[in-house]
Design a protein around this motif. Structure first.
Motif, short mmCIF file in Angstrom:
data_model
loop_
_atom_site.label_atom_id
_atom_site.label_comp_id
_atom_site.label_asym_id
_atom_site.label_seq_id
_atom_site.Cartn_x
_atom_site.Cartn_y
_atom_site.Cartn_z
N UNK A 1 0.81 -1.22 0.00
CA UNK A 1 0.00 0.00 0.00
C UNK A 1 0.84 1.27 0.00
N UNK A 2 2.17 1.13 0.01
CA UNK A 2 3.04 2.29 -0.03
C UNK A 2 3.12 3.05 1.28
N UNK A 3 2.54 2.52 2.35
CA UNK A 3 2.56 3.18 3.64
C UNK A 3 3.25 2.30 4.68
N UNK A 4 3.94 2.94 5.61
CA UNK A 4 4.64 2.21 6.67
C UNK A 4 3.63 1.80 7.74
N UNK A 5 3.37 0.51 7.85
CA UNK A 5 2.44 -0.01 8.85
C UNK A 5 3.22 -0.45 10.08
N UNK A 6 2.80 0.06 11.22
CA UNK A 6 3.45 -0.30 12.48
C UNK A 6 2.54 -1.18 13.33
N UNK A 7 3.02 -1.54 14.50
CA UNK A 7 2.27 -2.35 15.47
C UNK A 7 1.83 -3.68 14.85
N UNK A 8 2.79 -4.40 14.31
CA UNK A 8 2.55 -5.74 13.78
C UNK A 8 3.17 -6.75 14.74
N UNK A 9 2.39 -7.71 15.16
CA UNK A 9 2.85 -8.70 16.14
C UNK A 9 3.12 -10.04 15.46
N UNK A 10 3.93 -10.89 16.09
CA UNK A 10 4.15 -12.23 15.55
C UNK A 10 2.81 -12.96 15.40
N UNK A 11 2.72 -13.82 14.42
CA UNK A 11 1.47 -14.51 14.14
C UNK A 11 1.74 -15.97 13.83
N UNK A 12 0.87 -16.88 14.30
CA UNK A 12 1.05 -18.29 13.96
C UNK A 12 0.62 -18.54 12.52
N UNK A 13 1.02 -19.65 11.94
CA UNK A 13 0.50 -20.01 10.62
C UNK A 13 -1.01 -20.21 10.71
N UNK B 1 9.85 -12.55 9.08
CA UNK B 1 9.91 -12.74 7.62
C UNK B 1 10.43 -14.12 7.26
N UNK B 2 10.25 -15.07 8.17
CA UNK B 2 10.70 -16.44 7.92
C UNK B 2 9.50 -17.37 7.83
N UNK B 3 9.64 -18.43 7.04
CA UNK B 3 8.64 -19.48 7.01
C UNK B 3 8.94 -20.42 8.18
N UNK B 4 8.28 -20.16 9.31
CA UNK B 4 8.63 -20.87 10.54
C UNK B 4 7.60 -21.93 10.93
N UNK B 5 6.85 -22.44 9.95
CA UNK B 5 5.90 -23.52 10.22
C UNK B 5 6.64 -24.72 10.81
N UNK B 6 6.02 -25.35 11.83
CA UNK B 6 6.65 -26.49 12.48
C UNK B 6 5.82 -27.77 12.38
N UNK B 7 4.48 -27.69 12.57
CA UNK B 7 3.71 -28.93 12.54
C UNK B 7 2.22 -28.71 12.65
N UNK B 8 1.49 -29.85 12.76
CA UNK B 8 0.03 -29.84 12.87
C UNK B 8 -0.40 -30.56 14.14
N UNK B 9 -1.54 -30.13 14.69
CA UNK B 9 -2.18 -30.82 15.81
C UNK B 9 -3.63 -31.11 15.45
N UNK B 10 -4.09 -32.32 15.80
CA UNK B 10 -5.46 -32.74 15.50
C UNK B 10 -6.23 -32.83 16.81
N UNK B 11 -7.38 -32.15 16.87
CA UNK B 11 -8.19 -32.09 18.08
C UNK B 11 -9.61 -32.59 17.82
#
Length: 299
Positions: free
Chosen positions: A76-88, A119-129
């Motif tokens: 969007x051409x704008x500097x977005x702040x306040x971004x937190x880590x997010x799970x896959x 900025x890394x692909x940090x996927x580790x695994x799956x859990x089934x519930x």
């Protein structure tokens, strides 16, 4: 106002310039039971302050105060702040049911997710519930299984243990509708009908960041939760008819029963195209007769 050097440690100010200052309050829990300062406690405080800085920086990953071309995640051409880590995100989930079992299929879309901070692909695994339909929305989930990548984190089961394979043992896939699925898990021993109406969910989780104290993050069980009723699969032409009903006997207001009129049901399976159904009380009193006609049935 703009940085005077590359690392933003010095700034140039001119008449009329304004400076926006943002403060963060950082806290560090006690590392030991001793109520005094310690290197361990200061390290926890530094880690928390570091995450506060990363969250504020947002797209400005190098912290130079400007949006470089390669940092514009949403374009969007704008500097977005306040971004937190997010799970896959949770994978797309499809469930097939049969007598006494539910077969879960899911895709591999979380494996390409890039964390917005690292900025890394940090996927580790799956859990089934799984949980009962009558349980609370976010309570009483039972972990049925878990698979993760082979690395220096977790159980190292490998993802291949639940990967769909062809007749030669090579990785394969299954297609339902427009979606392609790469993993499969069977939950057996389920009672047919309402008494064991189950809700299933498959989540994904990341590696976390041990260097900064960030624990592994997991997607929500609510993202793809799916309720199913195990029961006899439709009979193919030429196969033997297996007719039945569940729950039998039916107990009104049982713990597993639905709350609304549309959820209090008796299920019939394996009916021929035309049939007469009679429903009795336990005392033998006839209370309902149903003439079933597959040509006009729309239930």
């Amino acid at each position: 106002t703009h940085p005077a050097n590359d690392d933003s440690t010095a700034w140039d100010f001119y008449p009329g310039d304004t400076l926006n200052v943002v403060y963060a309050v950082g806290c560090g829990r006690w590392a030991t039971n001793e109520l005094k300062d310690s290197p361990e406690r200061r390290e926890l405080l530094r880690a928390n302050l570091d995450w506060a800085q990363k969250a504020y920086n947002g797209e400005d990953s190098n912290g130079n105060g400007v949006l470089d071309d390669w940092e514009d995640q949403d374009g969007d051409g704008e500097l977005d702040r306040y971004i937190l880590p997010s799970p896959p995100p949770s994978p797309r989930l499809h469930i097939e049911v049969d007598a006494g079992k539910a077969v879960l299929y899911w895709d591999n879309s979380p494996e390409d997710f890039e964390d917005p901070i690292s900025r890394k692909k940090d996927f580790e695994g799956y859990r089934i519930y799984a949980r009962r339909k009558t349980s609370g929305i976010d309570k009483q989930w039972t972990l049925l299984g878990q698979i993760d990548k082979i690395n220096d984190i977790g159980f190292n089961s490998g993802l291949d243990v639940l990967r769909i394979k062809d007749e030669f043992g090579n990785p394969s896939y299954t297609i339902f509708g427009p979606d392609t699925f790469y993993y499969k898990f069977e939950n057996t021993g389920i009672l047919n009908g309402w008494p064991d109406k189950n809700v299933f969910s498959v989540t994904s989780y990341d590696t976390g960041d041990p260097a900064t104290g960030l624990v592994s993050l997991e997607s929500s069980t609510l993202e793809n939760r799916t309720a199913v009723v195990a029961g006899q699969a439709p009979v193919e032409p030429g196969e033997e008819w297996v007719t039945g009903v569940y729950p039998n006997p039916y107990h009104a207001h049982a713990a597993w029963d639905g709350l609304g009129v549309r959820e209090r049901m008796i299920w019939f399976y394996g009916l021929p195209p035309k049939a007469t159904i009679r429903i009795f009380t336990i005392a033998g009193e006839l209370i309902k007769t149903i003439d079933h006609d597959a040509d006009t049935y729309n239930g």
